[in-house]
Design a protein around this motif. Structure first.
Motif, mmCIF file in Angstrom:
data_model
loop_
_atom_site.group_PDB
_atom_site.id
_atom_site.type_symbol
_atom_site.label_atom_id
_atom_site.label_comp_id
_atom_site.label_asym_id
_atom_site.label_seq_id
_atom_site.Cartn_x
_atom_site.Cartn_y
_atom_site.Cartn_z
ATOM 1 N N PRO A 208 -4.216 3.595 -2.359
ATOM 2 C CA PRO A 208 -2.898 3.404 -1.757
ATOM 3 C C PRO A 208 -2.735 4.107 -0.409
ATOM 4 O O PRO A 208 -3.197 5.231 -0.211
ATOM 5 N N THR A 238 0.579 -2.490 -5.082
ATOM 6 C CA THR A 238 1.869 -1.881 -5.378
ATOM 7 C C THR A 238 1.933 -0.396 -5.042
ATOM 8 O O THR A 238 3.013 0.158 -4.873
ATOM 9 N N GLY A 239 0.807 0.269 -4.938
ATOM 10 C CA GLY A 239 0.819 1.703 -4.635
ATOM 11 C C GLY A 239 0.986 2.007 -3.169
ATOM 12 O O GLY A 239 1.203 3.161 -2.800
ATOM 13 N N SER A 240 0.893 0.986 -2.316
ATOM 14 C CA SER A 240 1.014 1.179 -0.878
ATOM 15 C C SER A 240 2.401 0.749 -0.395
ATOM 16 O O SER A 240 3.032 -0.125 -0.994
ATOM 17 N N HIS A 275 3.139 11.557 -1.384
ATOM 18 C CA HIS A 275 2.205 10.441 -1.613
ATOM 19 C C HIS A 275 0.837 10.963 -2.043
ATOM 20 O O HIS A 275 0.227 10.436 -2.977
ATOM 21 N N ASN A 279 -0.937 10.602 -5.930
ATOM 22 C CA ASN A 279 -2.195 9.877 -6.072
ATOM 23 C C ASN A 279 -3.396 10.805 -6.267
ATOM 24 O O ASN A 279 -4.530 10.469 -5.935
#
Length: 282
Positions: A208, A238-240, A275, A279
């Motif tokens: 991401p 979806t993680g970005s 972020h 992650n």
């Protein structure tokens, strides 16, 4: 100041410059071509930190120099690769490294433009600067990123499964590419990195990326940001995500420049750290 090229310390064959020369590899001061006399840059002290110059084997005749800031506290720390703007490694980039180090990270800023043999931050002519930058091809730079993350994994003070990358302007595009092809990178934060070349490649993202952009950027339009958002959604990434600050210009995090926007810079930094932690880089 120590200059380490391998976990157990340096061997003579690791160096193509003297230790004294390595200490002076990086420009002392802010990039001449972009510094604003009205600026009040953030200065992060180095107490509690180890500051050193690494010389990273990368297959070139001379190794890749990198500025490193890390906590003195023993242990395996998460790491962040800091990719610079077009102005190379100067006080702003070094301070960003120290900010990460104060938060418990090993921060490393490779000098991607070192092959030109030019003291890039000292140049005032943008044409000369861009001529140097153009010599650093994406293939070459991406290879240097791989060499740097490989070097990080080998260090006894790094948690090898917790490596992230962030970058500004030119370095922002480096972040997007690294998230597509460097298996050691777990997450990225791209500050106003050019999008046109990566929008068609959104599906290639392996990890991401958080993109931070200015609505007043003259080189990256809000439509580019929307196009990248759409490409990420279409690719199921979806993680970005991308954040657009309507009142911010290009370079809004660079506190030594007239483009600095304190509110956007602080919010972006908070989002960046969150972020990375979300992650697994933190």
């Amino acid at each position: 100041m120590e200059h380490l090229t391998r976990p157990e310390g340096s061997a003579p064959e690791d160096f193509h410059v003297t230790r004294r020369g390595a200490a002076g590899l990086f420009f002392a001061g802010y990039a001449v071509a972009a510094f604003s006399a009205e600026a009040a840059p953030i200065t992060t002290p180095d107490d509690g930190l180890i500051i050193e110059t690494a010389l990273i084997p990368n297959g070139a005749p001379n190794p890749l120099p990198a500025y490193v800031a890390r906590p003195k506290t023993p242990g395996h720390h998460p790491a962040i690769l800091v990719a610079n703007e077009i102005f190379g490694i100067h006080d702003y980039i070094k301070d960003v490294c120290r900010r990460f180090a104060k938060l418990g990270y090993v921060a490393i800023a490779p000098d991607f433009f070192y092959r030109a043999g030019v003291n890039l931050p000292a140049l005032s002519d943008r044409t000369q600067i861009m001529a140097v930058v153009a010599q650093a091809t994406p293939t070459q730079v991406d290879s240097d990123v791989l060499a740097t993350t490989s070097w990080l994994k080998a260090q006894t003070f790094v948690a090898p499964a917790k490596i992230g990358i962030t970058g500004f302007c030119w370095g922002g595009a480096v972040v997007w590419r690294a998230a597509m092809q460097d298996p050691d990178v777990k997450a990225g934060v791209a500050w106003y990195g050019q999008l046109k070349g990566v929008i068609p490649r959104a599906a290639e993202l392996k990890v991401p990326v958080l993109g931070l952009y200015g609505g007043l950027d003259q080189g990256i339009s809000p439509s580019d940001v929307e196009a990248m958002r759409a490409a990420l959604k279409a690719a199921g990434k979806t993680g970005s995500d991308l954040i657009l600050y309507p009142d911010a210009q290009h370079g809004f995090h660079a506190d030594y420049r007239s483009s600095y926007n304190e509110a956007a810079a602080k919010d972006g930094w908070t989002r960046a750290i969150a972020h990375f932690k979300a992650n697994g880089v933190g």
